[in-house]
Design a protein around this motif. Structure first.
Motif, PDB file in Angstrom:
ATOM      1  N   ASP A  21      47.463 -28.911   2.185  1.00 36.85           N
ATOM      2  CA  ASP A  21      48.919 -28.759   2.326  1.00 36.85           C
ATOM      3  C   ASP A  21      49.420 -29.272   3.675  1.00 36.85           C
ATOM      4  O   ASP A  21      50.574 -29.647   3.810  1.00 36.85           O
ATOM      5  N   ASP A  22      48.559 -29.255   4.687  1.00 35.47           N
ATOM      6  CA  ASP A  22      49.021 -29.619   6.033  1.00 35.47           C
ATOM      7  C   ASP A  22      48.980 -31.123   6.307  1.00 35.47           C
ATOM      8  O   ASP A  22      49.137 -31.558   7.434  1.00 35.47           O
ATOM      9  N   GLY A  23      48.760 -31.931   5.273  1.00 31.63           N
ATOM     10  CA  GLY A  23      48.769 -33.380   5.474  1.00 31.63           C
ATOM     11  C   GLY A  23      47.387 -33.960   5.730  1.00 31.63           C
ATOM     12  O   GLY A  23      47.227 -35.181   5.767  1.00 31.63           O
TER      13      GLY A  23
ATOM     14  N   ALA B 104      41.945 -40.767  23.721  1.00 35.99           N
ATOM     15  CA  ALA B 104      41.179 -41.502  22.716  1.00 35.99           C
ATOM     16  C   ALA B 104      40.982 -40.574  21.515  1.00 35.99           C
ATOM     17  O   ALA B 104      40.846 -39.362  21.678  1.00 35.99           O
ATOM     18  N   ASP B 105      40.973 -41.170  20.319  1.00 35.13           N
ATOM     19  CA  ASP B 105      40.943 -40.398  19.062  1.00 35.13           C
ATOM     20  C   ASP B 105      39.810 -39.383  18.951  1.00 35.13           C
ATOM     21  O   ASP B 105      40.026 -38.234  18.596  1.00 35.13           O
ATOM     22  N   ILE B 106      38.583 -39.846  19.198  1.00 34.92           N
ATOM     23  CA  ILE B 106      37.430 -38.980  18.942  1.00 34.92           C
ATOM     24  C   ILE B 106      37.463 -37.791  19.898  1.00 34.92           C
ATOM     25  O   ILE B 106      37.288 -36.645  19.501  1.00 34.92           O
ATOM     26  N   PHE B 107      37.730 -38.081  21.163  1.00 35.70           N
ATOM     27  CA  PHE B 107      37.808 -37.006  22.158  1.00 35.70           C
ATOM     28  C   PHE B 107      38.884 -35.996  21.768  1.00 35.70           C
ATOM     29  O   PHE B 107      38.666 -34.777  21.831  1.00 35.70           O
ATOM     30  N   TYR B 108      40.042 -36.500  21.366  1.00 34.90           N
ATOM     31  CA  TYR B 108      41.176 -35.635  21.001  1.00 34.90           C
ATOM     32  C   TYR B 108      40.760 -34.657  19.900  1.00 34.90           C
ATOM     33  O   TYR B 108      40.992 -33.450  20.003  1.00 34.90           O
ATOM     34  N   ASN B 109      40.103 -35.176  18.869  1.00 32.42           N
ATOM     35  CA  ASN B 109      39.649 -34.310  17.772  1.00 32.42           C
ATOM     36  C   ASN B 109      38.580 -33.333  18.225  1.00 32.42           C
ATOM     37  O   ASN B 109      38.567 -32.180  17.802  1.00 32.42           O
ATOM     38  N   ASN B 110      37.672 -33.814  19.068  1.00 34.60           N
ATOM     39  CA  ASN B 110      36.602 -32.945  19.558  1.00 34.60           C
ATOM     40  C   ASN B 110      37.152 -31.735  20.315  1.00 34.60           C
ATOM     41  O   ASN B 110      36.572 -30.649  20.268  1.00 34.60           O
ATOM     42  N   ALA B 166      48.779 -27.784  11.874  1.00 35.17           N
ATOM     43  CA  ALA B 166      47.448 -27.373  11.401  1.00 35.17           C
ATOM     44  C   ALA B 166      46.503 -27.193  12.585  1.00 35.17           C
ATOM     45  O   ALA B 166      45.725 -26.238  12.643  1.00 35.17           O
ATOM     46  N   LYS B 167      46.590 -28.123  13.541  1.00 33.13           N
ATOM     47  CA  LYS B 167      45.714 -28.048  14.714  1.00 33.13           C
ATOM     48  C   LYS B 167      46.073 -26.832  15.566  1.00 33.13           C
ATOM     49  O   LYS B 167      45.206 -26.157  16.112  1.00 33.13           O
ATOM     50  N   LYS B 168      47.371 -26.572  15.664  1.00 33.28           N
ATOM     51  CA  LYS B 168      47.854 -25.413  16.423  1.00 33.28           C
ATOM     52  C   LYS B 168      47.289 -24.126  15.799  1.00 33.28           C
ATOM     53  O   LYS B 168      46.761 -23.260  16.507  1.00 33.28           O
ATOM     54  N   ALA B 169      47.377 -24.045  14.484  1.00 28.33           N
ATOM     55  CA  ALA B 169      46.909 -22.837  13.790  1.00 28.33           C
ATOM     56  C   ALA B 169      45.410 -22.636  14.013  1.00 28.33           C
ATOM     57  O   ALA B 169      44.955 -21.515  14.252  1.00 28.33           O
ATOM     58  N   ILE B 175      39.772 -20.850  14.111  1.00 26.88           N
ATOM     59  CA  ILE B 175      39.187 -21.053  12.777  1.00 26.88           C
ATOM     60  C   ILE B 175      37.935 -21.932  12.797  1.00 26.88           C
ATOM     61  O   ILE B 175      37.869 -22.929  13.515  1.00 26.88           O
ATOM     62  N   ASP B 176      36.960 -21.590  12.000  1.00 29.31           N
ATOM     63  CA  ASP B 176      35.764 -22.400  11.777  1.00 29.31           C
ATOM     64  C   ASP B 176      36.013 -23.309  10.569  1.00 29.31           C
ATOM     65  O   ASP B 176      36.092 -22.848   9.439  1.00 29.31           O
ATOM     66  N   ASP B 177      36.152 -24.601  10.850  1.00 31.47           N
ATOM     67  CA  ASP B 177      36.432 -25.615   9.809  1.00 31.47           C
ATOM     68  C   ASP B 177      35.451 -25.566   8.649  1.00 31.47           C
ATOM     69  O   ASP B 177      35.828 -25.751   7.500  1.00 31.47           O
TER      70      ASP B 177
END
Lengths: 467, 208
Positions: A21-23, B104-110, B166-169, B175-177
């Protein structure tokens, strides 16, 4: 008819497990490459949570970053490196994952052995805890580097949670001058769009120049997509791609081969597909490239000179140029061809394949490495090494005064014993010229294998076209 | 993962662009098989000289920035290698929030996998925060309300920032993905069955 799609759109669509839902989307991962440096904490995480590996047969592991390139029979001297490699071996055994050890002739840099074994195929999603996973895009596979938490996620679920990137097309048309290689093309691209130019995009490389490249050359271009900020680079699969894969250990079996090829050929971007950004580069403007600074975008032609920060108007850029020149020990306006080197490194996932070694042998044949230069050649895999020896290239190298080593990442990131001393200057076929990358205080100039060979012979940066 | 709470701390100004992950944590520290213990080696070559002595004028070695939980820095932060050792070393040092105009993308996600909030702000606002970090020690990062408060020229100021909900939440709830994805395991099995019938060659061979 449905909307025209890019190669990236098609691979993405074929791997959506479910849309959240969040994209974000849960994306299926077809193949996972694992090495010793970015995996131990992931396996530890699985163990703590009591989870197993969902698809061990889709996972291939090897040790490459942290292993010696000499005296392999003596094992790994550094106790930390040894423990890390043993940990990988044990984790693979515990989870039923194929592991190619340092003593297996198929061992090598993950991004070299994937294609070699036919593990890498068009249309796949491929990940690895290593930013140069973009290499596999040369086959029209969507391949990108991930962190260790994501390695754990893939091991446990064979999926990743992803947000779709934007589409960028880099089109290279025209006639590539003689002596100009895939490495020069990609350095030119990074100079053109900058190290953050591709951030948020998947880049598709197109144009007659890309099409004419060998699979090895295409891998070199896709490999350095990450240096342009893009997580993945892609090249449309064609007959050359299929031909490369045919007969390799993990190629589709005969029963399915035709069906697979048919699928691969259907993946090319549709004629009217839309890209969020398109960059065009004329091949005739590319001549052999070298870096002068500490970022892969600090690129200049070999007949050029070290830039002068005083000519730069952007204050932030000026500041980082001054810092880079100080680190590199270079004066503005020095001719690139006047820069002396101490070491030469030929190898890495960018340029450690057989075609690269052939290019080096052509320059080196019958000549000697300059007296003050220490030059090492590290083949990308055991099979590349075997092939080179079959062709007698090793003899040419040794006679010229190059050291002929065992396969691994070696001085590309200098985690093992192969590294620069402070202030040592290196002509390197690797992918990063960051401060300290090849050893604290070490000074790296990136270039193609032919250019690095020319630098080894002349003892200074040189134009390979003069050979 | 620990839940992300409001941060009150001073902020470290590090106005360099294109800081790569080799610079954040050099290769000699990647030999570990643990996630912890890397904080003391964060920015190693900027922070210590060849003899392992602290370089006194480097910002992390200055007393007023001790125990800081916020880092303000230049664009394209975290470029280069995908090593998660970079966010591990940042988190282990105690930094919970980074502010830059791009990553950089990967770092940001990490970062999000390690409880670190990487805030993106326009370059002029980053410059203002860099200046504030030199002048004052009072920063507050409020993820809930997407707000940074600080003092500049003796005046209390604040800035709003954007972040993917979603990232904020994930950060706020810790949360554990993997757990979340495993809840969808039937979707994964369905996908595999469908793919196996459409592209059977993907399932046909294994290296031995």
């Amino acid at each position: 008819m449905s909307n025209p799609k890019t190669l990236y759109d098609k691979i993405w669509n074929d791997h959506v497990v479910t849309n959240n839902d969040d994209g974000t989307s849960v994306i299926y991962i077809d193949r996972h490459l694992v090495h010793e440096v970015t995996s131990p904490q992931a396996f530890e995480g699985l163990k703590i949570a009591g989870r197993s590996v969902r698809q061990p047969q889709f996972t291939l592991a090897t040790a490459d970053h942290n292993i010696p390139t000499t005296d392999r029979d003596k094992g790994i001297a550094d106790p930390e490196s040894k423990l890390q490699v043993e940990t990988l071996e044990k984790n693979c055994a515990d989870h039923g994952i194929t592991y190619l050890s340092m003593n297996d002739n198929r061992q090598g840099i993950v991004h070299i052995i994937g294609p070699e074994q036919g593990f890498t195929q068009p249309g796949m999603t491929i990940v690895c805890g290593d930013s140069h996973t973009s290499t596999h895009g040369a086959f029209g596979a969507l391949a990108w580097g991930i962190g260790t938490s994501e390695v754990e996620h893939v091991l446990a679920t064979q999926t990743l949670i992803q947000t779709k990137a934007k589409n960028m097309r880099i089109d290279i048309q025209g006639d590539l001058p003689i002596g100009v290689t895939a490495k020069d093309i990609v350095l030119k691209i990074i100079q053109t769009i900058g190290t953050a130019g591709g951030t948020g995009y998947v880049i598709e490389y197109t144009g007659n120049v890309i099409k004419a490249l060998s699979m090895e050359g295409r891998m070199t271009v896709c490999n350095m997509s990450i240096e342009a900020g893009a997580r993945a680079g892609l090249i449309s699969p064609d007959e050359k791609t299929a031909e490369y894969i045919k007969g390799r250990p993990l190629a589709p079996s005969d029963d399915y081969y035709e069906k697979a090829v048919q699928y691969w050929m259907s993946l090319a971007s549709d004629k009217d597909a839309q890209y969020d950004k398109t960059i065009s580069i004329n091949a005739k403007d590319i001549i052999p490239q070298v870096t002068w600074g500490t970022s892969p975008e600090d690129v200049v032609s070999i007949d050029g000179s070290v830039p002068n920060p005083h000519d730069e108007n952007d204050t932030e850029k000026k500041k980082s140029m001054i810092r880079a020149l100080e680190y590199m020990g270079l004066e503005p306006n020095t001719q690139m061809k006047d820069i002396k080197v101490d070491k030469v490194f030929i190898g890495s996932c960018t340029n450690g394949r057989i075609e690269d070694l052939r290019a080096v042998s052509k320059i080196a044949n019958g000549k000697k490495v300059a007296g003050h230069v220490n030059a090492i050649i590290v083949p990308g895999s055991g099979l590349v090494k075997e092939q080179a020896e079959k062709e007698g290239l090793d003899k040419i190298f040794i006679e010229s005064g190059f050291e002929w080593r065992d396969p691994g990442c070696s001085m590309c990131l200098a985690m093992n014993a192969d590294k620069l001393q402070p202030q040592e200057r290196c002509a390197s076929t690797s992918n990063r010229n960051f401060e300290g990358r090849q050893g604290r205080g070490g000074r790296t100039h990136l270039m193609s294998p032919a250019m690095a060979a020319a630098a080894a012979i002349n003892g200074k940066l040189s134009d390979c076209r003069d050979f | 993962m620990e839940k992300f709470k409001k941060i009150k701390s001073n902020a470290i100004p590090l106005p360099m662009v294109n800081i790569d992950t080799d610079m954040i944590i050099p290769k000699q520290f990647l030999k570990t098989i643990k996630r912890t213990g890397l904080g003391k080696s964060l920015f190693y070559e900027l922070r210590y000289d060849e003899n392992d002595k602290k370089i006194s004028n480097f910002v992390l070695n200055q007393d007023q920035y001790k125990d800081s939980q916020i880092l303000i820095t230049g664009k394209n932060f975290g470029c280069g290698s995908s090593r998660e050792h970079a966010p591990w070393s940042i988190a282990d040092y105690g930094i919970k929030c980074i502010v830059a105009s791009s990553y950089a993308d990967i770092f940001y996600n990490n970062c999000f996998k390690n409880g670190i909030l990487p805030i993106i702000l326009p370059e002029d606002q980053v410059q203002q925060l860099l200046q504030a970090a030199e002048e004052s020690l009072n920063f507050e990062v409020d993820l809930e309300n997407q707000k940074i408060s600080y003092i500049l020229n003796n005046e209390a100021k604040s800035l709003k920032f954007d972040i993917d909900p979603a990232k904020k939440a994930c950060l706020i709830e810790g949360i554990d993905d993997i757990g979340l994805t495993l809840n969808k395991v039937s979707h994964i099995s369905d996908f595999e069955n469908k793919q196996k019938s459409m592209n059977p060659w993907l399932y046909s061979r294994k290296l031995t």
